[in-house]
Design a protein around this motif. Structure first.
Motif, PDB file in Angstrom:
ATOM      1  N   ILE A  77       0.791  -1.235   0.000  1.00 40.82           N
ATOM      2  CA  ILE A  77       0.000   0.000   0.000  1.00 40.82           C
ATOM      3  C   ILE A  77       0.824   1.286   0.000  1.00 40.82           C
ATOM      4  O   ILE A  77       0.357   2.291  -0.510  1.00 40.82           O
ATOM      5  CB  ILE A  77      -1.010   0.036   1.164  1.00 40.82           C
ATOM      6  CG1 ILE A  77      -0.308   0.062   2.515  1.00 40.82           C
ATOM      7  CG2 ILE A  77      -1.993  -1.101   1.066  1.00 40.82           C
ATOM      8  CD1 ILE A  77      -1.246   0.298   3.686  1.00 40.82           C
ATOM      9  N   VAL A  78       2.039   1.274   0.541  1.00 43.65           N
ATOM     10  CA  VAL A  78       2.815   2.517   0.591  1.00 43.65           C
ATOM     11  C   VAL A  78       3.135   3.048  -0.807  1.00 43.65           C
ATOM     12  O   VAL A  78       2.936   4.239  -1.070  1.00 43.65           O
ATOM     13  CB  VAL A  78       4.083   2.359   1.464  1.00 43.65           C
ATOM     14  CG1 VAL A  78       5.030   3.519   1.285  1.00 43.65           C
ATOM     15  CG2 VAL A  78       3.686   2.209   2.928  1.00 43.65           C
ATOM     16  N   PRO A  79       3.611   2.212  -1.742  1.00 44.72           N
ATOM     17  CA  PRO A  79       3.854   2.762  -3.085  1.00 44.72           C
ATOM     18  C   PRO A  79       2.589   3.334  -3.716  1.00 44.72           C
ATOM     19  O   PRO A  79       2.633   4.361  -4.398  1.00 44.72           O
ATOM     20  CB  PRO A  79       4.356   1.563  -3.891  1.00 44.72           C
ATOM     21  CG  PRO A  79       4.784   0.570  -2.899  1.00 44.72           C
ATOM     22  CD  PRO A  79       4.001   0.818  -1.655  1.00 44.72           C
ATOM     23  N   THR A  80       1.465   2.690  -3.475  1.00 45.12           N
ATOM     24  CA  THR A  80       0.205   3.165  -4.027  1.00 45.12           C
ATOM     25  C   THR A  80      -0.177   4.510  -3.415  1.00 45.12           C
ATOM     26  O   THR A  80      -0.627   5.413  -4.137  1.00 45.12           O
ATOM     27  CB  THR A  80      -0.913   2.137  -3.770  1.00 45.12           C
ATOM     28  OG1 THR A  80      -0.510   0.890  -4.303  1.00 45.12           O
ATOM     29  CG2 THR A  80      -2.223   2.563  -4.397  1.00 45.12           C
ATOM     30  N   CYS A  81       0.009   4.639  -2.109  1.00 49.21           N
ATOM     31  CA  CYS A  81      -0.315   5.916  -1.445  1.00 49.21           C
ATOM     32  C   CYS A  81       0.551   7.048  -1.988  1.00 49.21           C
ATOM     33  O   CYS A  81       0.043   8.129  -2.297  1.00 49.21           O
ATOM     34  CB  CYS A  81      -0.126   5.790   0.067  1.00 49.21           C
ATOM     35  SG  CYS A  81      -1.315   4.694   0.842  1.00 49.21           S
ATOM     36  N   VAL A  82       1.841   6.808  -2.112  1.00 46.43           N
ATOM     37  CA  VAL A  82       2.744   7.827  -2.643  1.00 46.43           C
ATOM     38  C   VAL A  82       2.387   8.148  -4.096  1.00 46.43           C
ATOM     39  O   VAL A  82       2.320   9.321  -4.487  1.00 46.43           O
ATOM     40  CB  VAL A  82       4.222   7.365  -2.518  1.00 46.43           C
ATOM     41  CG1 VAL A  82       5.159   8.303  -3.254  1.00 46.43           C
ATOM     42  CG2 VAL A  82       4.608   7.240  -1.051  1.00 46.43           C
ATOM     43  N   ALA A  83       2.130   7.115  -4.877  1.00 45.49           N
ATOM     44  CA  ALA A  83       1.775   7.329  -6.279  1.00 45.49           C
ATOM     45  C   ALA A  83       0.452   8.086  -6.408  1.00 45.49           C
ATOM     46  O   ALA A  83       0.309   8.935  -7.292  1.00 45.49           O
ATOM     47  CB  ALA A  83       1.690   5.991  -7.011  1.00 45.49           C
ATOM     48  N   MET A  84      -0.503   7.778  -5.537  1.00 43.06           N
ATOM     49  CA  MET A  84      -1.797   8.459  -5.596  1.00 43.06           C
ATOM     50  C   MET A  84      -1.653   9.957  -5.362  1.00 43.06           C
ATOM     51  O   MET A  84      -2.271  10.763  -6.063  1.00 43.06           O
ATOM     52  CB  MET A  84      -2.768   7.868  -4.564  1.00 43.06           C
ATOM     53  CG  MET A  84      -3.312   6.516  -4.934  1.00 43.06           C
ATOM     54  SD  MET A  84      -4.292   6.543  -6.425  1.00 43.06           S
ATOM     55  CE  MET A  84      -5.639   7.575  -5.925  1.00 43.06           C
TER      56      MET A  84
END
Length: 187
Positions: A77-84
């Motif tokens: 989830i961290v890469p997704t949060c940063v990417a979002m």
């Protein structure tokens, strides 16, 4: 790293990420067989929350216990949060651009193909385990329940999980009764 890759490369929500997680867990690292992945996916679909996060947590827990579950979920989830955050800023800035709209629209067929391939492979395994008649019957029943009667997908999945838990026992009992009847007819 596997869950990090699925978090970075996954686009479009759970349905588009599940084939990526399946590739990492079944094909690339061989942490489990395809049949087990299908069972885990079915159970995860009945639970509330994002499917990909549940799968990442399960895989992490299966491999390294509680810490593995935490790391698997965070790695996903961290890469997704940063990417979002980054993508939202980018898309918000260029929201009227036809190029951005085209990029987003171009991803839809790719996700559809990935889901179609996964559905075909799952269907193939269902037919192999249940036979053509039962596989087709269950497909029609689930389609009608979902599309015609608007039954919640979790209820349909739970019903078929419940049936699947007793399938082999029922099949063995039916075959045993069939043999007894054929022996009785010959007397």
């Amino acid at each position: 790293m596997a869950m990090f890759r699925t978090g970075i490369l996954g686009y479009g929500g759970g349905p588009s990420i599940v084939p990526l997680i399946r590739y990492e867990a079944v094909t690339r690292f061989q942490w489990m067989k395809d049949e087990e992945f299908m069972e885990v996916l079915a159970i995860a679909n009945t639970l509330p929350g994002p499917i990909a996060t549940k799968l990442a947590g399960y895989l992490g827990y299966r491999l390294k216990g509680g810490w593995g579950a935490a790391i698997g979920v965070l790695a996903h989830i961290v890469p997704t949060c940063v990417a979002m955050v980054g993508l939202y800023s980018f898309i918000n800035f260029f929201s009227t651009s036809q190029v951005i709209k085209g990029m987003i629209a171009a991803v839809v067929p790719i996700v559809a193909v990935m889901l179609g391939v996964m559905a075909y492979e799952f269907g193939e395994k269902a037919v192999k385990g249940l036979g053509w008649a039962a596989g087709l019957t269950f497909f029609v029943i689930s389609f009608l329940m979902l599309q015609t009667f608007s039954v919640h997908p979790a209820i349909v999945i739970f019903m078929f999980l419940l049936y699947g838990a007793f399938h082999h026992k029922l099949k063995d009992k039916w075959n045993k009764n069939k043999k007894q009847l054929s022996k009785g007819e010959g007397v």
